[in-house]
Design a protein around this motif. Structure first.
Motif, PDB file in Angstrom:
ATOM      1  N   SER A   2      -0.856  -6.119  14.977  1.00  0.00           N
ATOM      2  CA  SER A   2      -0.643  -6.356  13.557  1.00  0.00           C
ATOM      3  C   SER A   2      -0.005  -5.133  12.897  1.00  0.00           C
ATOM      4  O   SER A   2      -0.090  -4.018  13.392  1.00  0.00           O
ATOM      5  CB  SER A   2      -1.964  -6.679  12.877  1.00  0.00           C
ATOM      6  N   GLU A 103       7.576  -0.477  -2.657  1.00  0.00           N
ATOM      7  CA  GLU A 103       6.154  -0.700  -2.493  1.00  0.00           C
ATOM      8  C   GLU A 103       5.728  -0.377  -1.066  1.00  0.00           C
ATOM      9  O   GLU A 103       6.483  -0.593  -0.125  1.00  0.00           O
ATOM     10  CB  GLU A 103       5.852  -2.169  -2.810  1.00  0.00           C
ATOM     11  N   ILE A 104       4.526   0.147  -0.946  1.00  0.00           N
ATOM     12  CA  ILE A 104       3.973   0.407   0.376  1.00  0.00           C
ATOM     13  C   ILE A 104       2.637  -0.298   0.459  1.00  0.00           C
ATOM     14  O   ILE A 104       1.824  -0.196  -0.463  1.00  0.00           O
ATOM     15  CB  ILE A 104       3.782   1.912   0.616  1.00  0.00           C
ATOM     16  N   LYS A 105       2.427  -1.029   1.559  1.00  0.00           N
ATOM     17  CA  LYS A 105       1.128  -1.682   1.737  1.00  0.00           C
ATOM     18  C   LYS A 105       0.514  -1.162   3.032  1.00  0.00           C
ATOM     19  O   LYS A 105       1.221  -0.932   4.011  1.00  0.00           O
ATOM     20  CB  LYS A 105       1.300  -3.196   1.790  1.00  0.00           C
ATOM     21  N   ALA A 106      -0.777  -0.963   3.017  1.00  0.00           N
ATOM     22  CA  ALA A 106      -1.433  -0.420   4.200  1.00  0.00           C
ATOM     23  C   ALA A 106      -2.765  -1.099   4.402  1.00  0.00           C
ATOM     24  O   ALA A 106      -3.375  -1.605   3.468  1.00  0.00           O
ATOM     25  CB  ALA A 106      -1.619   1.078   4.046  1.00  0.00           C
ATOM     26  N   LYS A 107      -3.194  -1.114   5.675  1.00  0.00           N
ATOM     27  CA  LYS A 107      -4.517  -1.642   5.995  1.00  0.00           C
ATOM     28  C   LYS A 107      -5.364  -0.493   6.494  1.00  0.00           C
ATOM     29  O   LYS A 107      -5.017   0.146   7.473  1.00  0.00           O
ATOM     30  CB  LYS A 107      -4.412  -2.705   7.091  1.00  0.00           C
ATOM     31  N   GLY A 108      -6.444  -0.241   5.838  1.00  0.00           N
ATOM     32  CA  GLY A 108      -7.356   0.806   6.279  1.00  0.00           C
ATOM     33  C   GLY A 108      -7.097   2.113   5.570  1.00  0.00           C
ATOM     34  O   GLY A 108      -6.163   2.251   4.778  1.00  0.00           O
TER      35      GLY A 108
ATOM     36  N   LEU B  20      -8.685  -6.812   8.870  1.00  0.00           N
ATOM     37  CA  LEU B  20      -7.437  -6.090   9.087  1.00  0.00           C
ATOM     38  C   LEU B  20      -6.257  -7.053   9.164  1.00  0.00           C
ATOM     39  O   LEU B  20      -5.136  -6.682   8.882  1.00  0.00           O
ATOM     40  CB  LEU B  20      -7.528  -5.299  10.390  1.00  0.00           C
ATOM     41  N   GLU B  21      -6.541  -8.277   9.580  1.00  0.00           N
ATOM     42  CA  GLU B  21      -5.450  -9.200   9.850  1.00  0.00           C
ATOM     43  C   GLU B  21      -4.706  -9.616   8.599  1.00  0.00           C
ATOM     44  O   GLU B  21      -3.496  -9.586   8.549  1.00  0.00           O
ATOM     45  CB  GLU B  21      -5.981 -10.451  10.561  1.00  0.00           C
ATOM     46  N   ASP B  22      -5.429 -10.010   7.596  1.00  0.00           N
ATOM     47  CA  ASP B  22      -4.707 -10.705   6.545  1.00  0.00           C
ATOM     48  C   ASP B  22      -4.843 -10.096   5.154  1.00  0.00           C
ATOM     49  O   ASP B  22      -4.482 -10.731   4.182  1.00  0.00           O
ATOM     50  CB  ASP B  22      -5.106 -12.187   6.519  1.00  0.00           C
ATOM     51  N   HIS B  23      -5.365  -8.891   5.058  1.00  0.00           N
ATOM     52  CA  HIS B  23      -5.300  -8.371   3.700  1.00  0.00           C
ATOM     53  C   HIS B  23      -5.026  -6.869   3.676  1.00  0.00           C
ATOM     54  O   HIS B  23      -5.506  -6.111   4.486  1.00  0.00           O
ATOM     55  CB  HIS B  23      -6.545  -8.784   2.908  1.00  0.00           C
ATOM     56  N   TRP B  24      -4.184  -6.510   2.740  1.00  0.00           N
ATOM     57  CA  TRP B  24      -3.812  -5.110   2.614  1.00  0.00           C
ATOM     58  C   TRP B  24      -4.887  -4.401   1.807  1.00  0.00           C
ATOM     59  O   TRP B  24      -5.250  -4.841   0.732  1.00  0.00           O
ATOM     60  CB  TRP B  24      -2.476  -4.978   1.897  1.00  0.00           C
ATOM     61  N   SER B  25      -5.403  -3.311   2.328  1.00  0.00           N
ATOM     62  CA  SER B  25      -6.481  -2.635   1.609  1.00  0.00           C
ATOM     63  C   SER B  25      -5.927  -1.617   0.625  1.00  0.00           C
ATOM     64  O   SER B  25      -6.639  -1.107  -0.223  1.00  0.00           O
ATOM     65  CB  SER B  25      -7.410  -1.946   2.597  1.00  0.00           C
ATOM     66  N   LEU B  26      -4.652  -1.331   0.751  1.00  0.00           N
ATOM     67  CA  LEU B  26      -4.084  -0.314  -0.121  1.00  0.00           C
ATOM     68  C   LEU B  26      -2.642  -0.673  -0.444  1.00  0.00           C
ATOM     69  O   LEU B  26      -1.872  -1.036   0.435  1.00  0.00           O
ATOM     70  CB  LEU B  26      -4.129   1.051   0.594  1.00  0.00           C
ATOM     71  N   THR B  27      -2.301  -0.591  -1.687  1.00  0.00           N
ATOM     72  CA  THR B  27      -0.921  -0.834  -2.096  1.00  0.00           C
ATOM     73  C   THR B  27      -0.462   0.351  -2.926  1.00  0.00           C
ATOM     74  O   THR B  27      -1.151   0.763  -3.859  1.00  0.00           O
ATOM     75  CB  THR B  27      -0.815  -2.117  -2.943  1.00  0.00           C
ATOM     76  N   ILE B  28       0.668   0.907  -2.550  1.00  0.00           N
ATOM     77  CA  ILE B  28       1.226   2.016  -3.313  1.00  0.00           C
ATOM     78  C   ILE B  28       2.446   1.491  -4.060  1.00  0.00           C
ATOM     79  O   ILE B  28       3.402   1.018  -3.444  1.00  0.00           O
ATOM     80  CB  ILE B  28       1.618   3.183  -2.384  1.00  0.00           C
ATOM     81  N   ASP B  41     -13.099   4.106  -6.438  1.00  0.00           N
ATOM     82  CA  ASP B  41     -12.583   5.166  -5.587  1.00  0.00           C
ATOM     83  C   ASP B  41     -13.335   6.474  -5.844  1.00  0.00           C
ATOM     84  O   ASP B  41     -13.682   7.199  -4.919  1.00  0.00           O
ATOM     85  CB  ASP B  41     -11.095   5.358  -5.912  1.00  0.00           C
TER      86      ASP B  41
END
Lengths: 426, 300
Positions: A2, A103-108, B20-28, B41
């Motif tokens: 992923s 835009e930047i998207k990140a997981k974790g 982890l699969e289907d959602h973004w935990s952080l958006t900049i 936070d």
């Protein structure tokens, strides 16, 4: 696998020059455009980021429409020349600053290691600083407590753990700081050139640790000028040039691309108005440099030929050219002074052909710095004008004897010495 | 991957966890909504808050001989000077309270507020190097300043309590609101902390671009003390000018603090107004601070 980071069309606009001069009026102007629902007037005039040319605009794009993705467990190398936008990208990714658009998207969790030992307080003991630094990097106290012994062991500073870090040697300081960062439990780790510090043994330890981190399914973004470290560690790479994404692919391809293309390339170098790192009297000035032919690729042992266009401002008769050859990573390989044989009179423009005969350069990518002046290393010398970062060229293994030169290892250096005499005694 | 050091992480993220699969935990993003204050936070980084407080405390007293004693000496001398100049020389009213006690009851809370304000107003400029390298909720820094300043306040408060006890023992006519002390003291500290924090982070947000505010705050705080009933009681101000002093949100807490310990009417209504103003200031402060923290590295 992923995707853990997705970067979409990220741009960053910076204002050049002294901050504070006129910024209030710009702010008011910007606000006025916003009120009327118009686009930010300063976004339009931004120019691409080329630090050598002096543009007309005060605003410059440090990054322009950069998009890429990082998969889980991937180690991505980010390479590019100084000022290509690497640090800006890392700063945006680690949320030190925001992108202008995109835009930047990140997981974790993202943990960034832009500097070793951020927030270390010299008066506090090593123990206190481990906790402090860990917390700054985003760890909870109990997480640090659980990893405390490992961190101390990794750093090799157990004896000094209760001593204030201001008494540490710089090496110990760095070891302790990296040890904390290496034990972060973040899903994404951003590392900027931290391997430049510490001794060779510790550098290897760090690389090993980072490989472990990647092996656990966590992702790393790694910035370095050390192509060796990039090749050793990363699985894929992107190349930034003047704020744009120039290349994206496997680590090896990225390094190759960077070495060959990612320099101000082409056959002709118009350097008359290029910014000089060092300004001489310019009694004679270098106007342009160029390789004849179609491509700057030479076989090992082949004579490398380029031509120089010079212009004199006073009577200096005669003068000479000198040059330094650099490896693509910036290491100087060697220098050479030519004969004082260029007859040039005031206000005269002159072309000269330079032949580099029998240069024992190993296969690889190189570039040059060229100077015009008088004298040499033996009798003392003076340079009128020096241009750096020009005449990129590649040396390839000779076609005829592929078996010898093509197996030349990078670790052997950039010069193939002529030969050695071996005299066996019975 | 070859691994010489065995897996040190007991909790590697599982590759196929649904989160982890289907959602973004952080958006900049370039812009966020102004009401998105990301206070969760801040809560996640609460350990850092505590460690900063500890750092400030430990590092300040390293290599000083007298250590925390310095906090005694400063208010003691200030109070002495006030007593001589304003009470003995200028003969200003102290509402019938012993001059020494009156000034201490004013300067102790005022010092807390003033220190909170001056220190937090430096947040961005002072921490630019660390803010430029790593992300954590920037609000942690001013919060830690306000918290660690409580230690300084505590020491001065003890000094004040000592004097209070002395005057009570020698039989001076002081009537503390004993029942209210336990509730009002922490409430007033909280109010002053919030006020110092709110004003401080607004100033610190402005200083990132316009350094002028650094100079303004230095003497502004000093001047503000004279617009607050620190060295004079509210009762000494003519009735028709009193509203000006009452506009100052610090007036009510200082008056209330003094009333709780030395006796006198507690200004409940002005305390209410002051609380409302503080809440508004703090909210505006956090909003501005959050807006500035995202990109101040480009301008600082």
């Amino acid at each position: 696998m992923s995707t853990v980071i997705s970067v979409e069309n990220v741009s960053k606009l910076y204002r050049l020059g002294e901050i504070g001069t006129g910024s209030l009026s710009h702010d008011v102007n910007r606000w006025w455009h916003k009120v009327r629902g118009k686009e930010d007037p300063y976004l339009k005039i931004g120019q691409s980021n080329d630090r050598t040319s002096t543009g007309g605009s005060d605003y410059v794009y440090a990054l322009k429409d950069v998009s890429f993705e990082v998969k889980q467990g991937e180690v991505l190398g980010i390479i590019g020349r100084n000022g290509a936008g690497k640090s800006t990208l890392l700063k945006i990714l680690s949320r030190v600053t925001t992108p202008t658009t995109g835009e930047i998207k990140a997981k974790g969790r993202i943990a960034s290691l832009l500097e070793v030992g951020t927030g270390f307080h010299p008066e506090l003991s090593g123990r206190d600083n481990i906790y402090l630094n860990g917390a700054i990097l985003g760890m909870r106290k109990h997480e640090i407590a659980r990893k405390f012994d490992e961190i101390v062991e990794f750093s090799g500073c157990d004896r000094y753990i209760d001593t204030p870090v201001k008494r540490y040697s710089s090496g110990m300081y760095v070891r302790l700081a990296f040890a904390v960062a290496a034990h972060l439990e973040s899903e994404i780790l951003i590392v900027d050139e931290v391997l430049a510090v510490g001794d060779a043994e510790f550098q290897q330890k760090c690389l090993g640790k980072m490989r472990d981190v990647a092996g656990q399914g966590r992702s790393i973004l790694f910035v370095s000028h050390n192509m060796g470290a990039v090749l050793q560690l990363t699985t894929s790479g992107i190349v930034l040039a003047d704020g744009r994404l120039a290349f994206s692919g496997s680590a090896e391809d990225a390094v190759d691309y960077y070495s060959s293309k990612c320099r101000p390339d082409g056959m002709l170098y118009e350097v008359e108005h290029k910014k000089r790192a060092w300004t001489g009297s310019q009694a004679v000035k270098i106007i342009s440099l160029s390789f004849p032919g179609t491509s700057p690729i030479f076989a090992h042992g082949e004579t490398i030929v380029f031509s120089a266009k010079l212009r004199a401002q006073t009577n200096v008769n005669p003068c000479r050219l000198s040059l330094t050859v650099f490896k693509s990573d910036g290491t100087p390989v060697g220098s050479c002074f030519g004969e004082e044989c260029i007859p040039i009179k005031n206000r005269e423009t002159l072309h000269a052909e330079v032949r580099m005969k029998n240069f024992p350069l190993a296969p690889g990518y190189y570039y040059m710095g060229v100077a015009v002046g008088r004298g040499n290393h033996l009798d003392g010398n003076v340079d009128f004008d020096v241009v750096m970062d020009v005449l990129n060229f590649e040396v390839q293994a000779p076609m005829s004897s592929e078996n010898t030169s093509s197996s030349w290892s990078h670790g052997w250096g950039s010069i193939i010495f002529p030969t050695i005499e071996t005299i066996p005694h019975s | 991957m070859p691994s010489s050091l065995q897996s040190l992480d007991p909790r590697p993220p599982s590759p196929d966890s649904p989160a982890l699969e289907d959602h973004w935990s952080l958006t900049i993003k370039p812009h966020t909504k102004w009401w998105d204050l990301r206070l969760a936070d801040v809560w996640n980084y609460r350990d850092l808050l505590w460690l900063f407080v500890r750092r400030d405390f430990v590092s300040v007293y390293k290599q000083t001989v007298l250590g925390p004693l310095w906090f005694f000496i400063q208010p003691l001398l200030t109070t002495l000077v006030f007593t001589i100049i304003f009470s003995s020389v200028a003969k200003m009213s102290t509402d019938g309270h012993p001059a020494m006690l009156f000034y201490l009851a004013g300067t102790t809370p005022w010092n807390y507020f003033a220190t909170c304000l001056t220190k937090t107003s430096n947040t961005f400029v002072q921490n630019a190097s660390i803010f430029g390298k790593v992300y954590f909720p920037r609000l942690i820094v001013p919060l830690s300043i306000v918290s660690s300043t409580i230690i300084q306040f505590g020491i001065q408060f003890l000094l004040f309590l000592g004097f209070l006890a002395y005057f009570l023992i020698i039989g001076t006519d002081i009537n503390p609101h004993w029942g209210l002390i336990v509730i009002l003291t922490p409430a007033l500290i909280l109010l002053m902390a919030a006020l110092g924090l709110g004003a401080g982070i607004i100033v610190s947000s402005l200083t990132t671009k316009y350094r002028d505010f650094t100079f303004l705050i230095a003497f502004g705080v000093q001047l503000m003390m004279y617009a607050t009933p620190v060295i004079f009681p509210m009762s000494s101000i003519p009735e028709k000018w009193r509203w000006i002093i009452q506009l100052n949100p610090m007036s009510a807490p200082i008056e209330a603090f003094r009333a709780v310990f030395l006796g006198g009417p507690i200004p409940w209504s002005s305390l209410g107004i002051s609380t409302a103003m503080t809440a508004a200031l703090l909210l505006v402060g956090v909003i501005i601070f959050n807006k500035v923290e995202k990109s101040f590295m480009d301008t600082v």
